[in-house]
Design a protein around this motif. Structure first.
Motif, mmCIF file in Angstrom:
data_model
loop_
_atom_site.group_PDB
_atom_site.id
_atom_site.type_symbol
_atom_site.label_atom_id
_atom_site.label_comp_id
_atom_site.label_asym_id
_atom_site.label_seq_id
_atom_site.Cartn_x
_atom_site.Cartn_y
_atom_site.Cartn_z
ATOM 1 N N ASP A 12 42.130 36.871 44.906
ATOM 2 C CA ASP A 12 41.601 35.512 44.795
ATOM 3 C C ASP A 12 40.078 35.555 44.725
ATOM 4 N N ALA A 13 39.512 34.502 44.151
ATOM 5 C CA ALA A 13 38.064 34.415 43.993
ATOM 6 C C ALA A 13 37.632 32.974 44.197
ATOM 7 N N PRO A 14 36.528 32.740 44.927
ATOM 8 C CA PRO A 14 36.041 31.377 45.116
ATOM 9 C C PRO A 14 35.731 30.726 43.761
ATOM 10 N N GLY A 15 36.312 29.576 43.538
ATOM 11 C CA GLY A 15 36.140 28.891 42.266
ATOM 12 C C GLY A 15 37.428 28.818 41.464
ATOM 13 N N MET A 16 38.441 29.591 41.853
ATOM 14 C CA MET A 16 39.722 29.519 41.149
ATOM 15 C C MET A 16 40.291 28.105 41.178
ATOM 16 N N ASN A 17 40.189 27.445 42.337
ATOM 17 C CA ASN A 17 40.711 26.081 42.434
ATOM 18 C C ASN A 17 39.970 25.121 41.500
ATOM 19 N N ALA A 18 38.675 25.316 41.372
ATOM 20 C CA ALA A 18 37.900 24.475 40.453
ATOM 21 C C ALA A 18 38.349 24.685 39.021
ATOM 22 N N ALA A 123 38.016 34.222 32.954
ATOM 23 C CA ALA A 123 37.376 35.341 33.658
ATOM 24 C C ALA A 123 37.085 34.989 35.113
ATOM 25 N N SER A 124 37.795 35.625 36.043
ATOM 26 C CA SER A 124 37.631 35.317 37.459
ATOM 27 C C SER A 124 37.867 36.560 38.305
ATOM 28 N N THR A 125 36.795 37.094 38.882
ATOM 29 C CA THR A 125 36.886 38.210 39.822
ATOM 30 C C THR A 125 35.556 38.336 40.551
ATOM 31 N N ILE A 126 35.602 38.593 41.848
ATOM 32 C CA ILE A 126 34.354 38.710 42.610
ATOM 33 C C ILE A 126 33.558 39.949 42.204
ATOM 34 N N ASP A 127 34.216 40.927 41.563
ATOM 35 C CA ASP A 127 33.543 42.170 41.199
ATOM 36 C C ASP A 127 32.669 42.039 39.952
ATOM 37 N N ASN A 128 32.854 40.992 39.171
ATOM 38 C CA ASN A 128 32.094 40.774 37.936
ATOM 39 C C ASN A 128 32.097 42.017 37.041
ATOM 40 N N ASP A 129 33.248 42.673 36.940
ATOM 41 C CA ASP A 129 33.350 43.883 36.124
ATOM 42 C C ASP A 129 34.217 43.683 34.896
ATOM 43 N N LEU A 130 34.498 42.424 34.576
ATOM 44 C CA LEU A 130 35.392 42.121 33.459
ATOM 45 C C LEU A 130 34.623 42.144 32.151
ATOM 46 N N PHE A 131 35.113 42.903 31.200
ATOM 47 C CA PHE A 131 34.484 42.973 29.892
ATOM 48 C C PHE A 131 34.689 41.645 29.155
ATOM 49 N N GLY A 132 33.670 41.223 28.391
ATOM 50 C CA GLY A 132 33.801 40.009 27.592
ATOM 51 C C GLY A 132 33.154 38.781 28.195
ATOM 52 N N THR A 133 32.386 38.958 29.268
ATOM 53 C CA THR A 133 31.687 37.829 29.883
ATOM 54 C C THR A 133 30.496 38.357 30.676
ATOM 55 N N ASN A 134 29.431 37.607 30.710
ATOM 56 C CA ASN A 134 28.270 38.010 31.514
ATOM 57 C C ASN A 134 28.530 37.851 32.998
ATOM 58 N N VAL A 135 29.315 36.827 33.349
ATOM 59 C CA VAL A 135 29.537 36.512 34.753
ATOM 60 C C VAL A 135 30.954 35.975 34.916
#
Length: 323
Positions: A12-18, A123-135
């Motif tokens: 889970d990641a903060p902001g998923m509900n939003a 794109a949602s992960t606290i690690d910010n390691d997902l390819f294809g997005t800056n954040v």
């Protein structure tokens, strides 16, 4: 497209509900029926699917975690599991799927997409390691939670002439440790990609002590070989080796559960709406991400199985600023 389903998967990641809220209300505004899937891909297999309305997603924008729940599914990795998921989607008359999650989640989305089902990833992960997005959704909140802990420990460290080890999440990626360590003025930052061994940490802390520093901060990601437990054990051999008294704080899952920051709420809203916009235009098999202020779409084929590395310039910057 007449109906869509939304699921959250992986950590889970903060902001998923939003993001769920934004996607639901955006789809309803376009006349679509919306279904929520509980417990991620496992919920697709077990038919934990129910219809959502605007009120179902009210009062959740400020909440961490995901009200739909999340779980990892070994069964979905098998062809038989994916077949069950597709049958359940068809049973409910669902035409498209929004998958909110990180690397593993988007790999699952790609698998469904290859079977011909319209899927859009968010794109949602606290690690910010997902390819294809800056954040990614959740990373800003997780960095700020880690930074707040560092700031508090720095204050008490100065009072008692102590050095603190701060271990934050990051099994395979050190983004949280690197960003929070830089922002918090850490003397040492150790990540899985750029690990600093215990002996070198001792040398750096000793040098900081000899330069007259009254405290020191070491930030490490949980995935390093020399984690906080091993470092403390190493230092126990000679407590005088660093000058400072050494203590450790392991943050663990506390970095996941915080209320999302304003930025994460804004990002999640933009990406949730962007996912519905893509599906409504007949665009699928893509990850919706964020780059230079714009919502972008990257083919899931380019995202699945790839991770975004830490900028090596940050490692050198951390070394320079630790003087």
């Amino acid at each position: 497209m007449k109906s869509i389903a939304i699921l959250t998967s992986g950590g889970d990641a903060p902001g998923m509900n939003a993001a769920i809220r934004a996607a639901t209300r955006s789809a309803l505004d376009q006349g679509m029926a919306v279904f929520g899937v509980r417990q991620g891909y496992q919920g697709l297999i077990e038919d934990q699917i129910r219809q959502l309305n605007a009120r179902d997603v009210g009062g959740i924008i400020h909440m961490g975690g995901t009200f739909l729940g999340s779980a990892r599914s070994k069964e979905f990795r098998e062809e038989s599991g994916r077949s069950k998921a597709l049958r359940n989607l068809a049973r409910h008359g669902i035409d498209g799927l929004v998958v909110i999650g990180g690397n593993g989640s988007q790999t699952g989305a790609y698998m469904l997409s290859k079977l011909g089902f319209p899927v859009v990833g968010v794109a949602s992960t606290i690690d910010n390691d997902l390819f294809g997005t800056n954040v990614t959704i959740g990373s800003d909140t997780a960095v700020n939670v880690t930074l707040e802990a560092i700031d508090h420990l720095r204050t008490t460290g100065s009072s008692h002439n102590r050095a603190f080890l701060v271990e934050t999440m990051g099994r395979d990626c050190g983004y949280l440790a690197m960003m929070a360590g830089l922002a918090g003025g850490a003397e040492v930052i150790s990540t899985p990609e750029f690990e600093v061994p215990a002996s070198e940490i001792a040398d750096r802390l000793r040098a900081a002590y000899e330069r007259g520093k009254t405290h020191a901060i070491v930030v490490i990601a949980e995935g390093v070989k020399d984690n906080s437990e091993r470092i403390l054990s190493f230092f126990e051999k000679d407590k005088r080796m660093v000058g400072f008294e050494l203590r450790a704080t392991v943050l663990g899952h506390v970095v996941r559960g915080a209320p999302p920051t304003a930025f994460d709420r804004f990002l999640a809203t933009r990406l949730g709406v962007g996912a519905i916009a893509a599906l409504s235009k007949g665009q699928s098999g893509v990850l919706v991400g964020y780059e230079s202020g714009d919502v972008i779409a990257t083919p899931l084929a380019e995202v699945a199985g790839r991770t975004k590395p830490i900028d090596t310039d940050l490692v050198e910057l951390a070394r320079i600023l630790a003087k």
